[in-house]
Enzyme design. Structure first.
Site, PDB file in Angstrom:
ATOM      1  N   VAL A  92     -16.802   4.672   6.046  1.00 29.46           N
ATOM      2  CA  VAL A  92     -15.658   4.473   5.113  1.00 29.46           C
ATOM      3  C   VAL A  92     -15.398   2.873   5.002  1.00 29.46           C
ATOM      4  O   VAL A  92     -15.751   2.020   5.714  1.00 29.46           O
ATOM      5  CB  VAL A  92     -14.325   4.812   6.048  1.00 29.46           C
ATOM      6  CG1 VAL A  92     -13.080   4.427   5.254  1.00 29.46           C
ATOM      7  CG2 VAL A  92     -14.309   6.100   6.489  1.00 29.46           C
ATOM      8  N   SER A  93     -15.431   2.458   3.533  1.00 28.11           N
ATOM      9  CA  SER A  93     -15.436   1.248   3.190  1.00 28.11           C
ATOM     10  C   SER A  93     -14.676   1.161   1.794  1.00 28.11           C
ATOM     11  O   SER A  93     -14.500   2.123   1.025  1.00 28.11           O
ATOM     12  CB  SER A  93     -16.673   0.672   3.038  1.00 28.11           C
ATOM     13  OG  SER A  93     -17.318   1.078   1.547  1.00 28.11           O
ATOM     14  N   VAL A  94     -13.936  -0.215   1.728  1.00 30.02           N
ATOM     15  CA  VAL A  94     -13.208  -0.350   0.588  1.00 30.02           C
ATOM     16  C   VAL A  94     -13.732  -1.963  -0.049  1.00 30.02           C
ATOM     17  O   VAL A  94     -13.593  -2.589   0.983  1.00 30.02           O
ATOM     18  CB  VAL A  94     -11.706  -0.372   0.701  1.00 30.02           C
ATOM     19  CG1 VAL A  94     -10.929  -0.680  -0.666  1.00 30.02           C
ATOM     20  CG2 VAL A  94     -11.120   1.081   0.867  1.00 30.02           C
TER      21      VAL A  94
ATOM     22  N   ARG B 234      -5.726  -2.510  -0.572  1.00 30.21           N
ATOM     23  CA  ARG B 234      -4.273  -2.386  -0.432  1.00 30.21           C
ATOM     24  C   ARG B 234      -3.888  -1.550  -1.790  1.00 30.21           C
ATOM     25  O   ARG B 234      -2.762  -1.814  -2.407  1.00 30.21           O
ATOM     26  CB  ARG B 234      -3.502  -3.693  -0.574  1.00 30.21           C
ATOM     27  CG  ARG B 234      -3.890  -4.654   0.860  1.00 30.21           C
ATOM     28  CD  ARG B 234      -3.259  -3.742   2.035  1.00 30.21           C
ATOM     29  NE  ARG B 234      -3.608  -4.764   3.030  1.00 30.21           N
ATOM     30  CZ  ARG B 234      -4.328  -4.718   3.891  1.00 30.21           C
ATOM     31  NH1 ARG B 234      -5.384  -3.713   3.761  1.00 30.21           N
ATOM     32  NH2 ARG B 234      -4.642  -5.291   4.886  1.00 30.21           N
ATOM     33  N   ARG B 235      -4.707  -0.493  -2.490  1.00 34.30           N
ATOM     34  CA  ARG B 235      -4.432   0.290  -3.253  1.00 34.30           C
ATOM     35  C   ARG B 235      -4.187   1.668  -3.085  1.00 34.30           C
ATOM     36  O   ARG B 235      -4.323   2.193  -4.085  1.00 34.30           O
ATOM     37  CB  ARG B 235      -5.225  -0.038  -4.703  1.00 34.30           C
ATOM     38  CG  ARG B 235      -5.328  -1.658  -5.079  1.00 34.30           C
ATOM     39  CD  ARG B 235      -6.243  -1.767  -6.329  1.00 34.30           C
ATOM     40  NE  ARG B 235      -6.710  -3.139  -6.224  1.00 34.30           N
ATOM     41  CZ  ARG B 235      -7.233  -3.645  -7.256  1.00 34.30           C
ATOM     42  NH1 ARG B 235      -7.696  -2.902  -8.386  1.00 34.30           N
ATOM     43  NH2 ARG B 235      -7.938  -4.837  -7.347  1.00 34.30           N
TER      44      ARG B 235
ATOM     45  N   LEU C 139      -6.579   3.490  -1.525  1.00 36.76           N
ATOM     46  CA  LEU C 139      -7.872   4.223  -1.786  1.00 36.76           C
ATOM     47  C   LEU C 139      -8.218   4.866  -0.634  1.00 36.76           C
ATOM     48  O   LEU C 139      -8.684   6.324  -0.657  1.00 36.76           O
ATOM     49  CB  LEU C 139      -9.065   3.220  -2.204  1.00 36.76           C
ATOM     50  CG  LEU C 139      -8.768   2.711  -3.612  1.00 36.76           C
ATOM     51  CD1 LEU C 139      -9.660   1.688  -4.061  1.00 36.76           C
ATOM     52  CD2 LEU C 139      -8.500   3.395  -4.738  1.00 36.76           C
ATOM     53  N   LEU C 140      -8.353   4.333   0.651  1.00 37.67           N
ATOM     54  CA  LEU C 140      -8.420   5.125   1.869  1.00 37.67           C
ATOM     55  C   LEU C 140      -7.541   6.446   1.913  1.00 37.67           C
ATOM     56  O   LEU C 140      -7.810   7.350   2.413  1.00 37.67           O
ATOM     57  CB  LEU C 140      -8.430   4.196   3.100  1.00 37.67           C
ATOM     58  CG  LEU C 140      -8.593   4.749   4.272  1.00 37.67           C
ATOM     59  CD1 LEU C 140      -9.777   5.622   4.303  1.00 37.67           C
ATOM     60  CD2 LEU C 140      -8.510   3.712   5.533  1.00 37.67           C
TER      61      LEU C 140
ATOM     62  N   TYR D 299      -6.200   3.931  11.546  1.00 37.46           N
ATOM     63  CA  TYR D 299      -6.233   5.153  11.628  1.00 37.46           C
ATOM     64  C   TYR D 299      -5.267   5.837  12.290  1.00 37.46           C
ATOM     65  O   TYR D 299      -4.788   7.224  11.915  1.00 37.46           O
ATOM     66  CB  TYR D 299      -7.701   5.670  12.244  1.00 37.46           C
ATOM     67  CG  TYR D 299      -8.644   5.408  11.022  1.00 37.46           C
ATOM     68  CD1 TYR D 299      -8.977   5.908   9.881  1.00 37.46           C
ATOM     69  CD2 TYR D 299      -9.657   4.230  11.573  1.00 37.46           C
ATOM     70  CE1 TYR D 299     -10.100   5.247   9.086  1.00 37.46           C
ATOM     71  CE2 TYR D 299     -10.661   3.699  10.956  1.00 37.46           C
ATOM     72  CZ  TYR D 299     -10.957   4.431   9.509  1.00 37.46           C
ATOM     73  OH  TYR D 299     -11.960   3.910   8.810  1.00 37.46           O
TER      74      TYR D 299
ATOM     75  N   PHE E 129     -20.962   6.950  15.261  1.00 35.29           N
ATOM     76  CA  PHE E 129     -21.644   7.638  14.198  1.00 35.29           C
ATOM     77  C   PHE E 129     -20.574   7.062  12.848  1.00 35.29           C
ATOM     78  O   PHE E 129     -19.786   6.417  13.059  1.00 35.29           O
ATOM     79  CB  PHE E 129     -21.260   8.992  14.229  1.00 35.29           C
ATOM     80  CG  PHE E 129     -20.112   9.512  14.702  1.00 35.29           C
ATOM     81  CD1 PHE E 129     -19.060  10.029  13.658  1.00 35.29           C
ATOM     82  CD2 PHE E 129     -19.670   9.781  16.211  1.00 35.29           C
ATOM     83  CE1 PHE E 129     -17.820  10.270  14.280  1.00 35.29           C
ATOM     84  CE2 PHE E 129     -18.345  10.176  16.250  1.00 35.29           C
ATOM     85  CZ  PHE E 129     -17.508  10.376  15.358  1.00 35.29           C
TER      86      PHE E 129
END
Length: 430
Positions: A99-101, A107-108, A110-111, A140, A430
């Site tokens: 998981v990456s941005v 702050r848009r 996307l996640l 999370y 993982f």
């Protein structure tokens, strides 16, 4: 700044794997350069239907636009996994990773969009839970995940341990032998399965895990430095433990060896094997300190030493996070030491697992079903995940205001049912 509607979240295609890996490396602050070996080795584990990218269709200056491509600015991937709850009956899990941005597109939302897409698909698929290892703590919980296990690393000062430096191996007929990677790939999978069947919080390892951790497969393309491997066999010849470790090369001013042995992983299925392997690591010539790697917070290790103070906690942090997708199956999959009934009113901001559930539990099994009966406890699905593996206390969470007692004493009942005598542990990242 690109508008939300100009960023498309979707699964990637095979031709987009190199760009996706480049975006992943960028998000994890690794060199964005992508080698052919990395594309081949990392790409071979990617399930395209479970690999998401955020594509900036309004990006003005990317070289990719001249070739018809669209820059990938966020990444997300999941894969099938088995997670062991209390009692040892594995449940299907949606394991989330990569998981990456990119820093230009934070702050848009996307996640949030990628997580919603993946969790909805996981629930539709029939996964009972989703799992991940969080790089940062605050992220999370807002997606319904709860901290389900903790990991602890000790550093052992061998000279203070009180162990006899003349020890040269087990004296009860057992033995410890050095082995190579090929032998680890032969012995390790069965040993790990035996551990996983009894260890709440443990997750499955596929053949690829053993290839990566014995140098057959490299995700980064960096040169492989083979560690040392040692196997413990009982007096009957049964393999009961394996350890992978490395050592630095550190000598003091008076030409005194001050080396540190660093454990990559150590798995055992008996206390005798665990004790012997730690004793072995502390007996190696020139080793002054042993770093244990990630262990359960109630690991037996310090008390294997005549002086437990010689094992100093150097790291302790949250580890496995769990998101319950099917409350009924999750609560019915585990076992319970006592008997009792508990009605849980579960809230879920994403609506995946919300509802009121009646749990009737006992040593012979449990049943769980939706109900309209008055609730004993009200809690978020993330708090339920923290309780589910047996590590957290409903009484503690009530004191923190994260669980609400609707019936006096219900938190004590919940602890009697849900908590375990040994804390859950996930040996893997993982």
């Amino acid at each position: 700044m690109s508008r939300r509607e100009d960023i498309d979240v979707r699964t990637i295609t095979e031709t987009e794997i190199p760009a996706w890996i480049r975006a992943l490396n960028t998000g994890f602050l690794r060199s964005p350069a992508v080698s052919d070996e990395e594309i081949t080795n990392r790409g071979s584990s990617i399930l395209l239907e479970r690999t998401l990218g955020a594509f900036d269709t309004d990006h003005p200056h990317s070289r990719l636009r001249s070739t018809g491509g669209t820059p990938i600015v966020a990444t997300f991937r999941s894969f099938p996994q088995q997670l062991t709850p209390v009692g040892g009956t594995p449940v299907p899990a949606d394991a989330i990773t990569n998981v990456s941005v990119n820093p230009t597109h934070r702050r848009r939302g996307l996640l949030t969009r990628m997580m919603a897409t993946d969790l909805t698909a996981a629930k539709d698929r029939g996964d009972v839970v989703a799992t991940l290892i969080a790089a940062e703590y605050p992220i999370y919980g807002r997606y319904g995940f709860g901290q389900a296990t903790t990991a602890t690393e000790w550093t052992i000062d061998v000279s203070r341990s009180g162990l006899d430096p003349r020890w040269s191996g087990p004296t009860d007929g057992a033995r410890i032998d050095l082995v190579d990677g090929e032998e680890v790939r032969e012995l390790g999978p069965d040993l790990h399965e035996r551990l996983r069947r009894t260890q709440p919080g443990a997750v499955s390892r596929d053949e690829r895990w053993w290839q990566i951790n014995t140098g057959v497969l490299s995700l980064s393309g960096d040169p492989w430095k083979e560690p040392f491997y040692a196997v413990y066999r009982s007096a009957t010849g049964e393999v009961e433990g394996l350890v992978s470790y490395e050592s630095d090369d550190n000598w003091g001013d008076a030409k005194q060896p001050l080396n540190t042995a660093e454990v990559n992983w150590l798995i055992t299925v008996t206390p005798a094997a665990e004790r012997a392997l730690w004793r072995y690591l502390c007996s190696i010539d020139w080793i002054a300190h042993v770093k244990t790697g990630w262990r359960a917070p109630d690991d037996l290790l310090p008390h294997f030493l005549p002086d437990p103070r010689a094992a100093r906690i150097t790291i302790q942090a949250d580890w496995l996070w769990v998101r319950i997708l099917d409350v009924v199956r999750a609560l019915e999959a585990r076992t319970y030491a006592g008997s009792g009934t508990l009605v849980l009113d579960v809230t879920d901001g994403d609506g995946l697992s919300a509802g009121r559930y009646r749990l009737e539990a006992g040593p012979d099994g449990a049943t769980c079903a939706p109900t309209t009966t008055a609730a004993d406890l009200t809690l978020d699905v993330g708090e339920l995940a923290a309780l589910w593996l047996g590590d957290e206390s409903a009484v503690r969470l009530t004191a923190l205001g994260r669980v609400h007692e609707e019936r006096e004493g219900a938190a004590v009942v919940a602890d009697a049912l849900l908590r375990t005598s040994r804390r859950p542990w996930c040996p893997d990242i993982f």
